[in-house]
Structure formats: structure tokens, C-alpha cells
Scaffold this motif. Structure first.
Motif, short mmCIF file in Angstrom:
data_model
loop_
_atom_site.label_atom_id
_atom_site.label_comp_id
_atom_site.label_asym_id
_atom_site.label_seq_id
_atom_site.Cartn_x
_atom_site.Cartn_y
_atom_site.Cartn_z
N ARG A 22 0.84 -1.32 0.02
CA ARG A 22 -0.04 0.05 0.01
C ARG A 22 0.86 1.23 0.07
O ARG A 22 1.94 1.32 0.48
CB ARG A 22 -1.14 0.15 1.29
CG ARG A 22 -2.11 -0.86 1.10
CD ARG A 22 -2.92 -0.96 2.15
NE ARG A 22 -3.87 -1.69 2.27
CZ ARG A 22 -5.04 -1.65 2.96
NH1 ARG A 22 -5.31 -0.75 4.09
NH2 ARG A 22 -6.15 -2.68 2.98
N LEU A 23 0.30 2.22 -0.84
CA LEU A 23 0.98 3.66 -0.71
C LEU A 23 0.65 4.29 0.57
O LEU A 23 -0.34 4.50 0.59
CB LEU A 23 0.62 4.36 -2.12
CG LEU A 23 1.31 3.85 -3.45
CD1 LEU A 23 0.76 4.70 -4.39
CD2 LEU A 23 2.85 3.54 -3.42
N VAL A 24 1.70 4.87 1.21
CA VAL A 24 1.41 5.67 2.49
C VAL A 24 1.93 7.03 2.43
O VAL A 24 2.96 7.06 1.96
CB VAL A 24 2.12 4.87 3.66
CG1 VAL A 24 1.87 5.64 4.98
CG2 VAL A 24 1.60 3.63 3.97
N PHE A 25 0.94 8.03 2.40
CA PHE A 25 1.48 9.18 2.27
C PHE A 25 1.41 10.01 3.73
O PHE A 25 0.44 9.86 4.34
CB PHE A 25 0.31 9.99 1.46
CG PHE A 25 0.27 9.74 0.14
CD1 PHE A 25 1.11 10.06 -0.81
CD2 PHE A 25 -0.68 8.79 -0.24
CE1 PHE A 25 1.08 9.58 -2.19
CE2 PHE A 25 -0.65 8.16 -1.65
CZ PHE A 25 0.15 8.90 -2.43
N SER A 26 2.47 10.61 4.19
CA SER A 26 2.64 11.03 5.62
C SER A 26 1.98 12.71 5.40
O SER A 26 2.36 13.40 4.48
CB SER A 26 4.35 11.21 5.78
OG SER A 26 4.95 11.89 4.68
N ALA A 27 1.49 12.78 6.58
CA ALA A 27 0.79 14.22 6.43
C ALA A 27 1.94 15.24 6.81
O ALA A 27 2.90 15.15 7.62
CB ALA A 27 -0.38 14.41 7.68
N ALA A 28 1.90 16.36 6.00
CA ALA A 28 2.80 17.25 5.99
C ALA A 28 2.01 18.57 6.68
O ALA A 28 0.95 19.20 6.03
CB ALA A 28 3.41 17.92 4.76
N PRO A 29 2.60 19.15 7.84
CA PRO A 29 1.82 20.63 8.20
C PRO A 29 1.83 21.60 7.24
O PRO A 29 2.96 21.61 6.31
CB PRO A 29 2.87 20.62 9.52
CG PRO A 29 4.00 20.20 9.42
CD PRO A 29 3.92 19.07 8.47
N PHE A 30 1.19 22.52 7.43
CA PHE A 30 1.39 23.68 6.65
C PHE A 30 2.45 24.52 7.21
O PHE A 30 2.72 24.65 8.17
CB PHE A 30 0.02 24.77 6.76
CG PHE A 30 -1.10 24.22 6.34
CD1 PHE A 30 -1.38 23.85 4.82
CD2 PHE A 30 -2.36 23.68 7.23
CE1 PHE A 30 -2.56 23.45 4.28
CE2 PHE A 30 -3.55 23.41 6.83
CZ PHE A 30 -3.45 23.17 5.25
N SER A 31 3.09 25.09 6.01
CA SER A 31 4.17 25.75 6.01
C SER A 31 4.23 27.15 6.88
O SER A 31 3.28 27.89 6.62
CB SER A 31 5.15 26.03 4.86
OG SER A 31 6.27 26.77 4.96
N THR A 32 5.08 27.43 7.90
CA THR A 32 4.91 28.71 8.39
C THR A 32 5.66 29.89 7.75
O THR A 32 5.97 30.92 8.29
CB THR A 32 5.19 28.56 10.12
OG1 THR A 32 6.55 28.12 10.12
CG2 THR A 32 4.05 27.88 10.63
N VAL A 33 6.49 29.42 6.95
CA VAL A 33 7.65 30.37 5.99
C VAL A 33 6.63 31.27 5.32
O VAL A 33 5.96 31.13 4.47
CB VAL A 33 8.57 29.52 5.02
CG1 VAL A 33 9.49 30.41 4.45
CG2 VAL A 33 9.20 28.50 6.07
N ALA A 34 7.00 32.52 5.33
CA ALA A 34 6.47 33.68 4.74
C ALA A 34 6.82 33.74 3.34
O ALA A 34 8.05 33.34 2.76
CB ALA A 34 6.63 34.94 5.56
N ASN A 35 6.13 34.55 2.68
CA ASN A 35 6.54 34.74 1.19
C ASN A 35 7.82 35.76 1.40
O ASN A 35 8.00 36.62 2.35
CB ASN A 35 5.57 35.66 0.42
CG ASN A 35 4.38 34.66 -0.01
OD1 ASN A 35 4.45 33.52 -0.07
ND2 ASN A 35 3.14 35.31 -0.18
#
Length: 319
Positions: A22-35
Motif C-alpha cells: 500500500r502507498l502511504v502518504f505522510s501528512a505534512a503540516p502547513f508551512s509557516t515560512v512567509a513569502n
């Protein structure tokens, strides 16, 4: 038609599916790096860096004047801008290898958390405020001068401040001012507070109408938005020009097709209309680059005539 052999092969493959990994995708948190908030390019021998002070969500259909609100809102909707388009606040840093010149200084803490980001973006671009040798103001409204000073102290301690003599006489000396609204009282106080430490230190320099500000940097009086509002002109050795418009235009759609639409914070709306008509025609005929304080960041491009009047063509991105 599916053959018996194909059908049996399909059944066999289906039977083996539970055994496949099975393909497993790890959850990635939203980035806090600004533009990044800056965009750098070369103009002749100069390095120019566009700096974002942030964007403000504003009810532009109500701020624009001289056309019905419903008509203005329909035009904004046609361009997918909605009821509160984000208006950019842009400043520009010029480096000629010997000096750093900042054109406009952003809003500082005056317009809330959505703005006041210029110093952070200046640092991200590789420079510090103490390295700036000169700040040229297109005019003294809060979103252009508020970032000069914080808590009464200069944010650019080694810089001289340059602005049009007309602008100084209006905002600081209040020449010709006989009465002011409550909103204008705030504007005058903010102008005083922004410039006060530089005035006290003898670091405010005034330039005449259409005069050179520094070597290779000229000015064009574009009065109306404020009495001394001036566009700033960077001249390259091969005769090319980059004109930092200031507040000739607010946004990249309405006023290109309707230059007679002014904004509620123009000091003289009629004069601003006349100025905009001249500035648009000159930019289209001259085919030079313009940089607008309130065009979508980085706010750099050309003006071209089209079937409705004018349009803004953003400069092609170059890495």
C-alpha cells in the motif's frame, strides 16, 4: 470484445491486489515560512529590488470616486477581484554599487499587521536599514512615510530623506491649509511624526519641481494625489528610464480604462485625474518601465494602449 483469456488474466490480477504494497502518504503540516516579499532585477548598471510592505484588503468600489459604486464593483468582479481587493504597498531599493537609495518607506505600524513588512523584507533581500544612504519619498502619505520612524526614533539612521519642496510645505509647514477634516488631522500628525527626527537632525532635503534628486535620479511633479506628489526617474547610461510612479494608479484595472476615476484619499481629485491622463499617455508613448506603489507586487511593467484605452502589462518574470 474481452476474450476468455483476458477475463481470466483480469481476475487473477484482481485476486493479487490485497498482497500488493500500500502507498502511504505522510501528512505534512502547513508551512509557516512567509513569502519572500522582494523581487530583484537589473536595470542597466543598477540593481533594483522591489520590496513589499504588505497588502491591504480594501472596499475599492467605495474608495474609487466618479463612477457609480455598482458599476465599479461589476468591473472588479469581472476581473475576479471581489468586494475587497488586496491593494499592494510597494517600495523600491536602488543600488548603484556606491549607495543604496530607497524609494518610499512603507507604513511602519500605522496600518496594522497586514502591512508594515518592509524592514523584514529588506533584511530578507540581504540589506539592513542602517545601510540605506537616502530615502526618496514620492509623497508623505502614511503608507509611504510611516515606516521612517518608530517610537520617535529614525528607522534609517544613516539616511537623508528627500521629498518635494511642495510636499514639505503642505504637510509640515501647512502652507495654504485653512481647514482640515478629522481624517486630514490624522494625516498631518502622521506626517509630522514620521519626519520629525530627521528634521531635528537636519537630514531632510527638499527638491524643486521636476528637478534631479540625486545623480541619475530625477523627478516629475505629478500633483493631485498630494500637492507635491512626484514620480521618481532612474536613468540608465543608454538612455532608458524606469519611472517609479508613486500613487498615479491604485490597482491594475479600473483607472487604466477610466483615468477620470479618482480615489477618496486624493487631496485634489480633479488634479489627480489630469495628472493620471498625462502620466498614462507619456508611459505608453515612451514605452519605458513603470513601477507602481499600488500595482500588484512587484508592480513593474509597461503601459500599452488597447481598444478600451490603456492596459498594464506586467514585466516578464526573470529569475
Amino acid at each position: 470484445m474481452t476474450t476468455r483469456r483476458q477475463a481470466l488474466g483480469l481476475l487473477a490480477a484482481t485476486a493479487l491486489l490485497p498482497l500488493a504494497p500500500r502507498l502511504v502518504f505522510s501528512a505534512a503540516p502547513f508551512s509557516t515560512v512567509a513569502n519572500a516579499g522582494f523581487y530583484r532585477f537589473r536595470f542597466g548598471k543598477y540593481e533594483v529590488t522591489a520590496l513589499s510592505d504588505g497588502t491591504l484588503a480594501l472596499p475599492m468600489a467605495a474608495i474609487y470616486q466618479n463612477e457609480p459604486v455598482d458599476d465599479l464593483q461589476r468591473k472588479l468582479d469581472d476581473n475576479f477581484l471581489g468586494k475587497e481587493p488586496h491593494l499592494s504597498i510597494n517600495a523600491y531599493l536602488m543600488n548603484d554599487g556606491e549607495r543604496l537609495v530607497l524609494i518610499d518607506a512603507g507604513s511602519g505600524a500605522l496600518l496594522g499587521a497586514a502591512a508594515g513588512k518592509l524592514l523584514r523584507h529588506l533584511a530578507a533581500s540581504g540589506y539592513g536599514a542602517d545601510q540605506v544612504d537616502a530615502v526618496i519619498l514620492t509623497h508623505v502619505h502614511a503608507d509611504h512615510s510611516g515606516g521612517l520612524t518608530a517610537d520617535g526614533k529614525p528607522q534609517y539612521p544613516n539616511a537623508e530623506i528627500h521629498l518635494a519642496d511642495r510636499e514639505y510645505r503642505f504637510w509640515i509647514e501647512r502652507e495654504g491649509v485653512t481647514s482640515v477634516t478629522e481624517a486630514q488631522k490624522t494625516d498631518f500628525q502622521r506626517a509630522h511624526d514620521a519626519l520629525a527626527p530627521y528634521i531635528a537632525a537636519g537630514k531632510v532635503k527638499r527638491f524643486a519641481d521636476n528637478a534631479d534628486v540625486l545623480s541619475n535620479i530625477g523627478s516629475i511633479l505629478r500633483a493631485g494625489h498630494t500637492p507635491g506628489h512626484s514620480s521618481i526617474v532612474l536613468k540608465s547610461d543608454d538612455g532608458q528610464r524606469l519611472v517609479f510612479w508613486g500613487d498615479v494608479i491604485h490597482g491594475d484595472h479600473i483607472q487604466f480604462d477610466a483615468p477620470d476615476v479618482f480615489v477618496s484619499f486624493d487631496v485634489d481629485g480633479a488634479a489627480a485625474i489630469a495628472t493620471r491622463a498625462v502620466a498614462l499617455a507619456d508611459a505608453a508613448d515612451g514605452r519605458y518601465l513603470v513601477a507602481g506603489a499600488h500595482l500588484p507586487f512587484p508592480g513593474i511593467g509597461h503601459v500599452a494602449r488597447d481598444e478600451t484605452l490603456y492596459r498594464f502589462i506586467p514585466w516578464n518574470y526573470v529569475e
